[in-house]
Design a protein around this motif. Structure first.
Motif, PDB file in Angstrom:
ATOM      1  N   PRO A  80       0.271   3.642  -3.660  1.00 35.78           N
ATOM      2  CA  PRO A  80      -0.877   4.219  -2.936  1.00 35.78           C
ATOM      3  C   PRO A  80      -2.071   4.355  -3.858  1.00 35.78           C
ATOM      4  N   ILE A  95      -7.037  -1.266  -2.109  1.00 35.34           N
ATOM      5  CA  ILE A  95      -6.939  -2.282  -1.302  1.00 35.34           C
ATOM      6  C   ILE A  95      -8.149  -2.886  -0.484  1.00 35.34           C
ATOM      7  N   ALA A 127       0.674  -1.542   0.091  1.00 38.45           N
ATOM      8  CA  ALA A 127       0.106  -0.168  -0.106  1.00 38.45           C
ATOM      9  C   ALA A 127       0.919   1.097   0.048  1.00 38.45           C
TER      10      ALA A 127
END
Length: 122
Positions: free
Chosen positions: A91, A95, A87
């Motif tokens: 970015p 997720i 993550a």
């Protein structure tokens, strides 16, 4: 759609992913009982798995570090480190973290239901 557990291709999959679905189900209440039941059933019926494999004798859980049950117990926390790292590195990658069977059911019965149920055209 693919699994992310194979370290040899994990980086490539992460680079090409459009979305990551993280099944982060409760281990002792959901994952472990399901895994043990499935392993027992497969061993009892000598079900043939991928590449002609069958579950090994049950006592091997005590001696074989690669036994599926031991692997699940020892490796269950690794994604709690790997996914946040992904993550941070990506970015822009959505997720979706599903933490209960009810959340999985809601996700699977939502707007993507027909896409997931239908095999992709090649």
């Amino acid at each position: 759609m693919t699994e992310w557990q194979y370290s040899q291709v994990r980086e490539l999959l992460a680079e090409r992913a459009d979305v990551l679905i993280w099944l982060d189900l409760p281990f002792t209440r959901v994952v472990l009982p399901r895994l043990v039941q499935r392993t027992l059933r497969r061993r009892w019926h000598r079900e043939v798995l991928w590449n002609g494999n069958v579950e090994p004798p049950l006592w091997t859980v005590l001696r074989d570090s690669d036994h599926v049950v031991r692997y699940a117990v020892t490796g269950r926390r690794k994604y709690h480190q790997k996914i946040p790292a992904l993550a941070a590195a990506r970015p822009e990658l959505p997720i979706i973290r599903l933490r209960s069977p009810a959340q999985v059911e809601r996700w699977m019965s939502g707007p993507l239901r027909d896409v997931v149920a239908r095999p992709p055209r090649l």
